[in-house]
Scaffold this motif. Structure first.
Motif, short mmCIF file in Angstrom:
data_model
loop_
_atom_site.label_atom_id
_atom_site.label_comp_id
_atom_site.label_asym_id
_atom_site.label_seq_id
_atom_site.Cartn_x
_atom_site.Cartn_y
_atom_site.Cartn_z
N SER A 82 0.30 -1.59 -0.04
CA SER A 82 0.06 0.10 0.12
C SER A 82 0.84 0.99 -0.09
CB SER A 82 -1.38 0.28 1.54
OG SER A 82 -0.03 -0.09 2.32
N CYS A 83 0.17 2.76 -0.33
CA CYS A 83 0.28 3.87 0.15
C CYS A 83 1.73 3.97 0.79
CB CYS A 83 -0.85 5.01 -0.33
SG CYS A 83 -1.51 5.38 0.17
N LEU B 80 -5.35 -5.85 3.66
CA LEU B 80 -6.71 -5.03 2.88
C LEU B 80 -7.09 -6.17 2.25
CD1 LEU B 80 -4.61 -1.58 1.38
CD2 LEU B 80 -5.80 -2.31 4.03
N GLN C 130 -9.12 -3.38 7.47
CA GLN C 130 -9.54 -1.79 7.15
C GLN C 130 -10.76 -1.49 7.81
OE1 GLN C 130 -8.83 -3.45 4.76
NE2 GLN C 130 -9.85 -2.60 3.16
N ARG C 131 -11.24 -2.41 7.54
CA ARG C 131 -12.99 -1.61 8.33
C ARG C 131 -13.95 -2.46 9.09
NH1 ARG C 131 -12.48 -2.00 2.64
NH2 ARG C 131 -12.87 -4.50 2.61
N GLY D 121 -10.99 3.89 7.02
CA GLY D 121 -11.17 2.30 7.16
C GLY D 121 -9.85 2.53 5.70
N ARG D 122 -8.59 3.18 6.21
CA ARG D 122 -7.72 3.31 5.59
C ARG D 122 -5.90 3.46 6.06
NH1 ARG D 122 -8.58 6.14 -0.07
NH2 ARG D 122 -10.98 5.84 -0.53
N VAL D 123 -4.87 2.96 5.58
CA VAL D 123 -4.05 3.15 5.63
C VAL D 123 -3.38 3.96 5.27
CG1 VAL D 123 -3.78 0.53 6.91
CG2 VAL D 123 -2.71 1.82 4.77
N PRO D 124 -2.19 4.55 5.19
CA PRO D 124 -1.44 4.50 7.15
C PRO D 124 -1.98 5.29 7.83
CG PRO D 124 -0.57 5.90 5.83
CD PRO D 124 -1.12 5.81 4.79
N GLU E 225 -3.18 10.40 6.53
CA GLU E 225 -2.77 11.14 5.17
C GLU E 225 -1.17 11.11 5.59
OE1 GLU E 225 -5.21 11.48 2.97
OE2 GLU E 225 -6.56 11.01 4.04
N ASN E 226 -1.05 10.24 4.28
CA ASN E 226 0.57 10.67 4.05
C ASN E 226 1.51 11.60 4.32
OD1 ASN E 226 2.10 7.61 3.38
ND2 ASN E 226 0.34 7.56 1.78
N HIS F 170 -1.51 9.29 -7.31
CA HIS F 170 -2.07 7.48 -6.29
C HIS F 170 -3.48 7.69 -6.70
CE1 HIS F 170 -3.56 5.76 -2.06
NE2 HIS F 170 -3.94 5.10 -3.01
N ARG G 184 -10.05 0.06 -7.12
CA ARG G 184 -10.87 0.76 -6.36
C ARG G 184 -12.59 1.47 -6.99
NH1 ARG G 184 -10.63 -2.20 -1.93
NH2 ARG G 184 -7.98 -2.11 -1.60
N ARG H 276 -15.15 2.78 -5.77
CA ARG H 276 -15.47 4.33 -5.30
C ARG H 276 -16.31 5.36 -5.58
NH1 ARG H 276 -9.40 5.21 -3.86
NH2 ARG H 276 -9.04 2.81 -2.04
N TYR I 31 7.77 8.62 -0.77
CA TYR I 31 6.53 8.37 -2.00
C TYR I 31 7.09 7.99 -2.79
CZ TYR I 31 1.92 10.17 -0.73
OH TYR I 31 0.57 10.26 -1.12
#
Ligand SMILES: N[C@@H](CCC(=O)N[C@@H](CS)C(=O)NCC(=O)O)C(=O)O
Length: 206
Positions: free
Chosen positions: A10-11, A33, A38-39, A50-53, A64-65, A105, A113, A116, A163
């Motif tokens: 993941s990011c 994931l 995450q959920r 519900g996201r990483v990081p 948020e990175n 991203h 995804r 979404r 990044y």
């Protein structure tokens, strides 16, 4: 003590690399994931997105990175992970990071995804098909106009490098040949030599 929630592939790798570069002590917590970790309610209590990081600090949770990268760089000035004393250069670095987060991203996310943005199965396929083009266009811009070399910001390594590395790692899976971007490819190889990057990749593997 910091606690860092991430997922392999993941990011979150961008922030994981920054943590390793900084020397900060942290406890890694690995989510999968594909399993929907995450959920789960216990994770949503930490990060309702519900996201990483997610980085749990003694003052609260950061997500948020872009925010986590800046926090790490500012928390450990001695690690020299950002141009902390130059507002213009700091903003330039954040401009790069913002392009990664809000455009590169998001391009990539259209592959897996698409739901979404639409419930239309045909539109999801159309979005998926467009990913090699949008990722290649973004990386052409990075190659030609944004990556100063040898590091993103020029002579000094910053959190933006981790990044960029994280996004470049996704290119083969997005059907984009890294060989099309020689500066990015050389940057990628340079990153792989850094002990902190090796360590972050090992932590990611679990
Ligand atoms: N803008 C956020 C993006 C976070 C994000 O979308 N993370 C992805 C992994 S790369 C995620 O957790 N996805 C899980 C999901 O969508 O269920 C950041 O940079 O931190």
């Amino acid at each position: 003590m910091l606690t860092f929630y991430f997922a392999p592939g993941s990011c979150a790798l961008a922030s994981l690399i920054a943590l390793e570069e900084s020397g900060l002590a942290y406890e890694p917590r690995r989510l999968i994931l594909a399993n929907g970790d995450q959920r789960q309610p216990d994770y949503l209590a930490i990060n309702p997105k519900g996201r990483v990081p997610a980085l749990v600090t003694d003052r609260g949770v950061l997500t948020e990175n872009i925010a986590i990268l800046a926090y790490i760089a500012q928390s450990v000035p001695a690690a020299k992970l950002a141009p902390l004393d130059d507002p213009f250069e700091f903003a330039e670095m954040q401009s790069f990071n913002s392009y990664i987060a809000s455009t590169v991203h998001v391009n990539h996310s259209h592959k897996a995804r698409g739901a979404r943005w639409t419930d239309d199965a045909a539109a999801i396929e159309t979005m998926k098909a467009k990913v090699p083009q949008t990722m290649a266009e973004s990386f052409a811009l990075i190659e030609d106009k944004m990556l100063k070399g040898p590091w993103v910001m020029g002579d000094e390594y910053t959190v933006a490098d981790g990044y960029l590395f994280t996004m470049a790692k996704w290119l083969p899976g997005d059907n984009v040949d890294l060989d099309r971007f020689p500066k990015v490819k050389a940057h990628y190889a340079r990153m792989l030599e850094r002990p902190a990057v090796k360590k972050a990749l090992a932590v990611e593997e679990g």
